[in-house]
Design an enzyme around this catalytic site. Structure first.
Site, PDB file in Angstrom:
ATOM      1  CB  CYS A  57      14.511  16.973 -31.140  1.00  0.00           C
ATOM      2  SG  CYS A  57      15.299  15.411 -31.603  1.00  0.00           S
TER       3      CYS A  57
ATOM      4  CG  ASP B 298      -1.681  30.298  -8.877  1.00  0.00           C
ATOM      5  OD1 ASP B 298      -2.750  29.705  -8.712  1.00  0.00           O
ATOM      6  OD2 ASP B 298      -1.477  31.465  -8.512  1.00  0.00           O
TER       7      ASP B 298
ATOM      8  CG  ASP C 173      -4.649  32.768  -8.594  1.00  0.00           C
ATOM      9  OD1 ASP C 173      -5.414  32.160  -7.832  1.00  0.00           O
ATOM     10  OD2 ASP C 173      -3.809  33.600  -8.202  1.00  0.00           O
TER      11      ASP C 173
ATOM     12  CB  CYS D 275      17.303  13.636 -28.244  1.00  0.00           C
ATOM     13  SG  CYS D 275      18.143  14.242 -29.717  1.00  0.00           S
TER      14      CYS D 275
ATOM     15  CG  ASP E 263      -0.363  35.945  -8.113  1.00  0.00           C
ATOM     16  OD1 ASP E 263      -1.201  35.028  -7.936  1.00  0.00           O
ATOM     17  OD2 ASP E 263      -0.213  36.896  -7.327  1.00  0.00           O
TER      18      ASP E 263
END
Length: 735
Positions: free
Chosen positions: A43, A633, A450, A46, A629
């Site tokens: 978490c 990106d 994009d 931590c 994609d």
């Protein structure tokens, strides 16, 4: 290999001994760097504790922990610093660590996942059998003899005790590690409830008591292991993006030596100034300066530019570019770590770290849950011991409080919604990849698209009109002899036909040949124009000329993906704003934006620029959903609040995203957002139901009206209610 606590290890294995970190320290630009695999951190609390304590070590300059991948990166400049101190500090905090080896990380995580699945299966099988025995005891009350009842309790004990020891190990080891580190986590009250219920059941069985609570202990483990297994399965994919990029750079390349000979070396051993020979179709592993006269390059992974680029001598070529023409010579300008891909890898790591600090609703609830439950159980034990003077009664009540408030519903509130939502998205051709993705996608209010491969098809085509049909068919005579991407597009657009005679491919220019005895050329304006005059204002990338005719342009067009306009309409209804951010030529970006109806757009932007745009929007207060994609990106995908990628995306883009969508229509993107928002509502409702349940059940348990058996039934009932509410995500329309 990745170091794991015994809670994370496959059942039956033990944690490996500590390894010295010195051989794994990397020297870079005068700094020393160490990458560690840290386990047990689950978490934001931590993460903060680890970074704070390691940063406090004298000599450490920077510390960065990625909660999703379990990687910790520390660097320093002090010559006398001992890197083993980092491992010792982490071990002392209860987070065992070891030098990071990416080759074995996925295997160890898969083993952990299989171990949790086995533990869940054993607990489920045991719970079913013990419940059958318990039903027999309940049904036979008043008629069953004490000896028979005790025998059934002993049979339950024979099933439950090894099950608790085996299936409870992930929780027991995690709780023990937390206590050794001087803190508590959600596994501490879980372990207490299971062990106390089992211990009390053994005591009751030995003393021929009327009730045993083996069913409560085992059922509790089964429900909680469901959530733990789902969490492990979703998180296993979270760290792959950086490894995919590293694999892209971990190649061999041809290097020219001073005596003119050629040797094959690993890209990681290259130095600045080395001369490389890049063959046709080969990808550059590092940034380099072009030494040959010119080069035809595919830079789509780097810039998103769909058209091949003709670059002159001296041009800086970035890692990830592909040589389309004849072999070229380049001079290494950067090492693999400092190349564009290396920079994207760092963007991915920083983005993943930022996402790992995202605190889910369950994390926030856990911070309050542990101290409250422990306090209530202690108050129940002390209060009833004072009132009754009977340790057994006080212990019964305390265990009832622990079991009835056990975070079963709390632990299932989010995972069960995630799995139902994942099924709903699967039917819509979208695939969820990250455990907390739904919460982050639901919060997004702005989308950065994009262009190429996202809003438009990856492969462009040529306008097929009556005016261009004859030109296309003639140009195809030359194009059929070439494997160049533009030639393939011409062939695809033209009718079937013959191949020209004496076809020659001229590096960086185009093709020449004879069509019906006439000289013909296909390529750039400079190549097809005999006078080599100034290009017309409507200059395009490809021209065709045949003897006796003037050069004719072949107009390239990008297809807009199906459902693009419908998607934008849905986003308007959802109150989500959007823009296009592409590395492609600004003119083509503007054309596509006008065709789909997007007002805000930017073209010619580099990968780092995309990530910077996402960061700028975040500073403005937006929660950004990035959709892309390509390799260019990946950094922006990781830096955004949430990310989506199409099914045909590059591996690095898919693994940096939170969900992958496919199918014929872009409307799936709107479906993902609607389902995410619906799931977010169900998660909040589930936590609300869990709170209401505890507000009713806890006072009753504190007053002593609830036995551990009734507490277990109530706990199971709350889990069923949470599950039924989660199923609402899968039915009806989402808003």
């Amino acid at each position: 290999m990745d170091t794991l606590t015994s809670a994370d290890l496959p059942l039956g294995e033990t944690a490996p001994p500590q390894t010295s970190a010195r051989p794994f320290v990397r020297e870079k630009n005068g700094r020393s760097e160490l990458i560690l695999a840290v386990s047990g951190a689950k978490c934001g609390g931590c993460l903060a504790k680890i970074e704070k304590n390691v940063s406090a070590l004298e000599g450490i300059d920077h510390v960065r922990m990625n909660l999703s991948t379990g990687r910790l990166v520390a660097d320093w400049t002090s010559d006398g610093f001992n890197p083993d101190r980092i491992i010792e500090t982490l071990n002392g905090l209860g987070y065992p660590s070891k030098p990071f080896d990416p080759d074995l990380v996925d295997a160890s995580r898969q083993k952990r996942e299989r171990g949790l699945l086995l533990a869940m299966a054993v607990a489920g099988f045991a719970a079913a059998n013990i419940m059958l025995l318990s039903v027999s005891v309940w049904a036979g009350k008043g008629e069953m003899s004490d000896a028979t009842r005790t025998l059934l309790h002993w049979v339950s004990a024979a099933i439950a005790i090894p099950t608790v020891a085996f299936s409870g190990r992930p929780f027991f080891s995690s709780a023990l590690g937390a206590l050794r580190g001087g803190h508590v986590n959600m596994d501490v009250p879980i372990s207490l409830a299971v062990l106390l219920a089992t211990g009390l059941s053994i005591y009751e069985t030995i003393h021929h008591g009327e009730h045993s609570y083996f069913d409560a202990a085992v059922m509790l483990l089964f429900f909680l292991l469901i959530g733990r297994f789902l969490e492990a399965r979703l998180q296993r994919q979270a760290y792959k993006a950086a490894d995919d990029l590293a694999a892209m750079q971990a190649v061999t390349v041809s290097r020219r030596l001073e005596d003119g000979s050629i040797e094959t070396v690993a890209s990681g051993s290259l130095g600045v100034g080395d001369t490389l020979i890049i063959s046709t179709g080969e990808r550059l592993p590092v940034d380099a300066d072009l030494m040959s006269a010119e080069a035809s390059l595919n830079t789509s992974l780097v810039t998103g530019e769909v058209m091949p680029q003709l670059e002159p001598q001296g041009t800086r070529i970035y890692a990830g570019s592909v040589n389309l023409g004849a072999p070229i010579e380049v001079a290494v300008a950067t090492t693999t770590d400092d190349s564009l891909i290396g920079e994207i890898s760092r963007l991915l790591d920083v983005g993943e770290q930022k996402r790992s600090k995202y605190r889910q609703i369950a994390d926030k609830a856990a911070e309050l849950y542990v101290p409250i439950v422990h306090t209530l159980a202690a108050v129940a034990f002390i209060g009833w011991f004072i009132i009754s003077g009977d340790v057994r009664t006080a212990l019964f009540t305390a265990i009832s409080v622990l079991v009835i408030t056990c975070p079963c519903a709390l632990a299932l509130a989010a995972p069960v919604v995630q799995i139902v939502a994942a099924g709903r998205l699967f039917r819509a051709n979208a695939f969820l990849k990250s455990g907390d993705a739904l919460e982050r996608i639901a919060a997004c209010d702005h989308i950065v698209f994009d262009k190429t491969g996202t809003l438009t098809e990856l492969t462009p085509h040529f306008d097929d009109t009556e005016e261009s049909r004859e030109t296309l068919n003639l140009a195809a005579h030359l194009a059929r002899a070439s494997r160049h991407p533009l030639s393939r597009a011409v062939v695809q657009a033209a009718c079937p036909g013959p191949v020209a005679e004496n076809v020659e491919e001229h590096k960086g220019l185009g093709l020449s040949g004879l069509i019906d005895g006439k000289e013909a050329r296909l390529g750039s304006w400079e190549w097809v124009s005999a006078e080599n005059g100034a290009a017309p204002e409507d200059n395009v990338s490809l021209w065709f000329w045949i003897d006796g005719s003037a050069p004719a342009p072949l107009h390239l067009t990008e297809d807009i993906k199906k459902g693009a306009k419908e998607l934008l309409h849905s986003l308007d209804e959802l109150g989500v704003t959007y823009e296009i951010c592409s590395g492609d030529h600004p003119a083509r970006v503007e054309e596509v934006a006008a065709r789909v109806g997007v007002q805000n757009f930017t073209g010619g932007i580099k990968p780092v620029g995309k990530a910077e745009r996402v960061d700028a929007l975040s500073v403005e207060g937006h929660k950004v959903l990035m959709i892309g994609d390509g390799l260019n990106d990946a950094g922006a995908l990781a830096s955004s609040h949430a990310a989506l990628a199409p099914g045909g995306a590059l591996d690095a883009a898919r693994t940096a995203s939170d969900a992958v969508y496919s199918g014929e229509s872009l409307e799936n993107i709107a479906t993902v957002i609607r389902v995410a928002r619906s799931a977010q509502g169900r998660i909040k409702e589930n936590f609300g139901l869990a709170v209401i349940y505890n507000l009713i059940a806890v006072p009753i348990a504190l007053l002593g009206f609830v036995t551990p058996l009734i507490a277990a039934i109530a706990m199971s009932g709350s889990s069923i209610v949470v599950t039924l509410n989660a199923l609402r995500v899968a039915s009806g329309k989402t808003k």
